[in-house]
Design a protein around this motif. Structure first.
Motif, PDB file in Angstrom:
ATOM      1  N   LEU A  18       0.799  -1.229   0.000  1.00  0.00           N
ATOM      2  CA  LEU A  18       0.000   0.000   0.000  1.00  0.00           C
ATOM      3  C   LEU A  18       0.835   1.284   0.000  1.00  0.00           C
ATOM      4  O   LEU A  18       0.521   2.226  -0.723  1.00  0.00           O
ATOM      5  CB  LEU A  18      -0.926   0.017   1.222  1.00  0.00           C
ATOM      6  N   TYR A  19       1.906   1.331   0.806  1.00  0.00           N
ATOM      7  CA  TYR A  19       2.537   2.625   1.067  1.00  0.00           C
ATOM      8  C   TYR A  19       4.050   2.690   0.847  1.00  0.00           C
ATOM      9  O   TYR A  19       4.634   3.737   1.018  1.00  0.00           O
ATOM     10  CB  TYR A  19       2.250   3.051   2.514  1.00  0.00           C
ATOM     11  N   PRO A  31      -1.799   2.928  -2.652  1.00  0.00           N
ATOM     12  CA  PRO A  31      -2.868   2.971  -1.641  1.00  0.00           C
ATOM     13  C   PRO A  31      -4.253   2.646  -2.192  1.00  0.00           C
ATOM     14  O   PRO A  31      -5.199   2.506  -1.434  1.00  0.00           O
ATOM     15  CB  PRO A  31      -2.804   4.410  -1.122  1.00  0.00           C
TER      16      PRO A  31
END
Length: 182
Positions: A18-19, A31
């Motif tokens: 995600l990050y 994200p």
């Protein structure tokens, strides 16, 4: 005996997917990733007697929103594909020649396919990090107070997202250890 299994699959993206963006590696998180979901079926036939057990299994899995690392303009970014299918089979032989010795042999063949949209990004039907063939051999020795084991694993080449190295070479791994009950 005959054994049938069916189940649902669900996996949320991890924090790296995600990050991640440390400015050093070429990996960049996303994200906007969706969770993976899908289903799995398996059919297993086995025969067992005092000294051995043999099992033959076949399986089929479908994954929706499968998460893959895709290379675009020399940056590796995590993306969802719309569909991924895995099917294959295993052959396992367990031998119990005496009370203190167990031998295990396992062969697995995996056939992964992905949807058209991911094929355009990757150039073919590769599913990242998925091997085609795997062989595992294990010997276990039971000495009462402790168990000792030696195992070897062979995995053939696996596709990667790296444009400079499209395949990770095969490997053979030997493991050994002692199991001591508490």
């Amino acid at each position: 005996g005959l054994l049938a299994k069916a189940g649902l699959l669900y996996c949320k993206p991890n924090l790296q997917q995600l990050y991640w963006n440390d400015g050093v590696t070429k990996y960049v998180g996303n994200p906007n990733l969706n969770s993976e979901s899908g289903w799995h079926t398996e059919l297993n036939y086995f025969y067992k007697n005092t000294f051995s057990k043999i099992s033959v299994a076949t399986y089929f899995s479908r994954v929706v929103n499968s998460i893959h690392a895709v290379t675009f303009e020399d940056v590796i970014r995590y993306e969802n594909s719309s569909d991924g299918i895995f099917f294959g089979g295993t052959l396992r032989l367990d031998l119990f020649p005496c009370e203190w010795l167990t031998l295990n042999l396992l062969y697995e063949n995996v056939n992964p396919y992905v949807s058209q949209d991911l094929r355009l990004d990757c150039g073919d039907k590769r599913i990242m990090w998925t091997y085609k063939n795997m062989v595992w051999v294990n010997a276990g020795f039971d000495f009462g107070a402790a168990d000792f084991f030696v195992s070897g694993e062979y995995v053939d080449k696996r596709p990667t997202t790296n444009t400079n190295m499209l395949w990770i070479p095969s490997y053979f791994l030997v493991k050994t250890g002692v199991k001591v009950p508490f």
